[in-house]
Design an enzyme around this catalytic site. Structure first.
Site, short mmCIF file in Angstrom:
data_model
loop_
_atom_site.label_atom_id
_atom_site.label_comp_id
_atom_site.label_asym_id
_atom_site.label_seq_id
_atom_site.Cartn_x
_atom_site.Cartn_y
_atom_site.Cartn_z
N GLY A 1 22.01 -49.01 -24.35
CA GLY A 1 21.32 -49.51 -23.17
C GLY A 1 19.83 -49.45 -23.40
O GLY A 1 19.35 -48.79 -24.32
N CYS B 1 24.43 -45.13 -29.57
CA CYS B 1 23.00 -45.32 -29.38
C CYS B 1 22.53 -44.66 -28.06
O CYS B 1 22.58 -43.45 -27.95
CB CYS B 1 22.68 -46.81 -29.43
SG CYS B 1 20.97 -47.08 -29.83
N TYR B 2 22.14 -45.44 -27.04
CA TYR B 2 21.72 -44.78 -25.80
C TYR B 2 22.85 -43.91 -25.24
O TYR B 2 22.59 -42.83 -24.69
CB TYR B 2 21.29 -45.82 -24.74
CG TYR B 2 21.01 -45.17 -23.40
CD1 TYR B 2 19.78 -44.55 -23.17
CD2 TYR B 2 21.99 -45.12 -22.40
CE1 TYR B 2 19.53 -43.90 -21.97
CE2 TYR B 2 21.75 -44.47 -21.20
CZ TYR B 2 20.51 -43.86 -20.99
OH TYR B 2 20.28 -43.22 -19.81
N HIS C 1 24.96 -48.97 -34.50
CA HIS C 1 25.85 -49.87 -33.75
C HIS C 1 27.05 -50.27 -34.60
O HIS C 1 26.94 -51.18 -35.43
CB HIS C 1 25.09 -51.12 -33.30
CG HIS C 1 24.10 -50.82 -32.21
ND1 HIS C 1 24.45 -50.80 -30.88
CD2 HIS C 1 22.79 -50.47 -32.27
CE1 HIS C 1 23.40 -50.49 -30.16
NE2 HIS C 1 22.37 -50.28 -30.97
N GLU D 1 29.55 -51.89 -33.60
CA GLU D 1 30.16 -53.11 -33.07
C GLU D 1 29.60 -54.39 -33.67
O GLU D 1 30.22 -55.45 -33.57
CB GLU D 1 30.03 -53.15 -31.54
CG GLU D 1 28.62 -53.34 -30.99
CD GLU D 1 27.80 -52.05 -30.90
OE1 GLU D 1 28.16 -51.07 -31.58
OE2 GLU D 1 26.79 -52.03 -30.17
N ASP E 1 41.30 -72.96 -21.17
CA ASP E 1 41.48 -71.92 -20.15
C ASP E 1 42.44 -72.36 -19.04
O ASP E 1 43.36 -71.62 -18.68
CB ASP E 1 40.13 -71.53 -19.53
CG ASP E 1 39.11 -71.16 -20.58
OD1 ASP E 1 39.54 -70.83 -21.71
OD2 ASP E 1 37.91 -71.22 -20.31
N LYS F 1 37.83 -65.24 -24.88
CA LYS F 1 38.30 -66.56 -25.31
C LYS F 1 39.31 -66.47 -26.46
O LYS F 1 40.32 -67.16 -26.44
CB LYS F 1 37.09 -67.38 -25.76
CG LYS F 1 37.36 -68.83 -25.97
CD LYS F 1 37.28 -69.53 -24.65
CE LYS F 1 37.34 -71.02 -24.78
NZ LYS F 1 37.10 -71.64 -23.46
#
Ligand code: XMP
Length: 554
Positions: free
Chosen positions: A96, A123-124, A210, A212, A268, A410
């Site tokens: 964040g 991280c944060y 990170h 991710e 969708d 998605k």
């Protein structure tokens, strides 16, 4: 087509469990969509992702789900009652923008540390955890942004199982840990961070980098280790389980009610309809409005799949003339969008009214839309364009919403669609905007211009598909500009339209990079357009990324 559909069902998923499930289901149900049989799901296990406002929060959720574990992003101040209902197996604290010493800094609620569930702070999220558990955080002497090499200093930390002792990671932080909380050990370091990973014996970990982002290539293995080895997850988040759970929920919600769904031709709404229809005993009515702004052969293809193959009840409305009448003389992009959106609602309302009493509206709302509309990050963002999805249907209509894809990304929607037997070309269709070709024709929309754009767009799509780039590009299309220029064909002067070709790479349409298409492909597209499309004598390629440009031209 029948055979094609059948073979898609067999090869649709690389997920063994799903394929096996489909095999049995097909035996039992023949050509019926395969949602009747339940695989043994077990209770869905959830990793709760506490959102401290990182631009990467959504990415963390996607990474976890790629490991077949359901992950839900929740605001940092979500009460325990809501968390408990999710069957939590562990927490991830996101990064964040704040510093823990800011007066308004978001912090984790006490249940996170008191629940005895594993925690991974990123991280944060790590800094908040350290601060709250009695360690010390300070502004880093040297801010660290970008690549770093992580050196593992602990031999038997479960997070590193199967990983080499040194690995590249992506750093992006200002503050850093000065002193660990009591009971923690340093497990890995980088040149600038002596505490790049810390951990306690009770399964609480902090990562300064990170895992991710794609710049941390082994990030996925770190997530897998956390999920399977630390949290003890089984990995039961699969398309088959999702389908089985959704069918139960939809049945329970709908009972004997009547449901409508607006089909757009996109993935969708297609997956929504295919999931809802069999769940309620094939009693769904789909309304498919042709607004006259669709691409070549699009209405036929949609009708083919839903009416012929899936045998659904479809009300098809060709409202081309109504839409074009509304658009006469309109040049302003926002005005076009508003008019198309309003006309859509009007036509939809008229058609729904003809059906008698309708209780529910099934919509293909996806998780990013849900997050975007609730996230603190976007609350203050400026309106760039009004989007009119079929998802934005009239709030004044007295329907209860059914949104079975509300928690899916998605790529997960695509997997579910394949598992349900939808054809691959529908599943892998590139996004197409609700206002259709109207926002790709600069200036007034007319029948003639639509014909020109359809022909040019068909060539772009065709060549991109032949070059096997269709799936890897986020979008590729033609735009009909309002510029005319002089050319020469044979011995004649021409004065024709300028077509712009746009092809972009993107992860989520929030940002996009123009695609570096091969020159010979661009040359083929250009040659074919000027030769095959009347009234066009020049083609340009759009080499602008987003930002500063948007993907669509209007
Ligand atoms: P922009 O042009 O804003 O587009 O960069 C981002 C993504 O959204 C799509 N788009 C729309 N989709 N209704 C839609 O359903 C709309 O009104 C709309 N406008 C843009 C666009 O194609 C791109 O994928």
């Amino acid at each position: 087509m029948e055979n094609e559909l059948q073979s898609h069902r067999i090869t649709a998923s690389d997920d063994v469990e799903v394929s096996a499930y489909l095999e049995i289901a097909r035996e039992l149900h023949g050509d019926q969509p395969v949602v009747e049989l339940k695989p043994p799901p077990g209770k869905r296990e959830t990793i709760v992702l506490i959102d401290f406002g990182s631009q990467y929060s959504m990415l963390i959720a996607r990474r976890v789900r790629e490991c077949h574990v359901y992950c839900e992003l929740v605001p940092y101040d979500t009460p325990w009652e809501k968390i408990a209902s999710l069957n939590p197996r562990g927490f991830i604290l996101s990064g964040g923008p704040a510093s823990v010493y800011d007066s308004e800094a978001p912090l984790a609620l006490s249940y996170i540390y008191e629940s005895h569930l594993p925690v991974m702070g990123i991280c944060y999220g790590m800094q908040a955890m350290v601060y709250q558990l009695g360690g010390e955080v300070a502004s880093g002497a040297k801010h660290e942004y970008g690549h770093a090499i992580l050196h593992v200093s602990s031999e038997n930390c479960p997070l590193f199982a199967g990983l080499p002792p040194s690995l590249p990671v992506w750093m992006s932080h200002g503050d850093q840990i000065m002193q660990m909380p009591p009971g923690f050990k340093a497990l890995a370091y980088t040149e600038n961070s002596p505490f790049a990973i810390i951990g306690s014996d009770s399964g609480i970990f902090g990562l300064q980098f990170h895992p991710e982002v794609s710049h941390t290539p082994q990030g996925r293995a770190i997530f897998q280790n956390f999920l399977y080895r630390v949290c003890g997850c089984q990995g039961n988040w699969t398309s088959a389980n999702f389908i089985a759970e959704s069918v139960d929920k939809i049945r329970e919600q709908v009972g004997d009610g009547r449901v409508v769904c607006a089909l757009s031709g996109g993935v969708d709404s297609a997956v929504t309809a295919t999931l809802v229809d069999p769940a309620i005993g094939n009693k769904l009515t789909c309304i498919f409005i042709n607004n006259g702004l669709l691409r070549r052969e699009e209405p036929e293809r949609v009708l083919n799949v839903f009416k012929r193959n899936l045998k659904m009840d479809i009300v098809y409305v060709d409202a081309t003339d109504r839409f074009l009448e509304q658009l006469k003389g309109v040049i302003d992009p926002e005005a076009k969008r508003q008019l198309i959106g309003n006309e859509f609602i009007e036509v939809f309302e008229e058609e729904a009214a003809k059906l008698g009493k309708v209780d529910f509206l099934a919509q293909g709302t996806l998780y990013p839309d849900v997050i975007e509309s609730t996230s603190a990050q976007t609350k203050a963002s400026a309106k760039i364009k009004s989007h009119h999805n079929v998802g934005g249907l009239p709030t004044r209509m007295k329907f209860t919403l059914i949104e079975p894809l509300r928690y899916l990304f998605k790529d997960e929607v695509r997997e579910v669609g394949l598992a349900l037997g939808l054809p691959e070309d529908m599943i892998w269709r590139q996004p197409f905007p609700g206002p259709g070709l109207a926002i790709r024709i600069i200036g007034e929309v007319t029948k003639d211009k639509l014909e020109i754009l359809r022909a040019a767009d068909w060539i772009v799509m065709n060549e991109i598909k032949k070059a096997k780039l269709y799936r890897q590009l986020w979008q590729s299309f033609a735009v009909l500009t309002d510029v005319k220029s002089v050319g020469v064909m044979g011995d004649y002067r021409t004065y024709g339209y300028l077509i712009a070709v746009r092809a972009i790479n993107s992860e989520d349409a929030m940002t996009a990079d123009w695609a570096r298409l091969p020159y010979d492909l661009l040359a083929r597209i250009s040659d074919r357009i000027v030769n095959e499309v009347p009234n066009v004598n020049r083609v340009v390629y759009d080499i602008t990324s987003k930002p500063p440009a948007t993907i669509e031209w209007e």
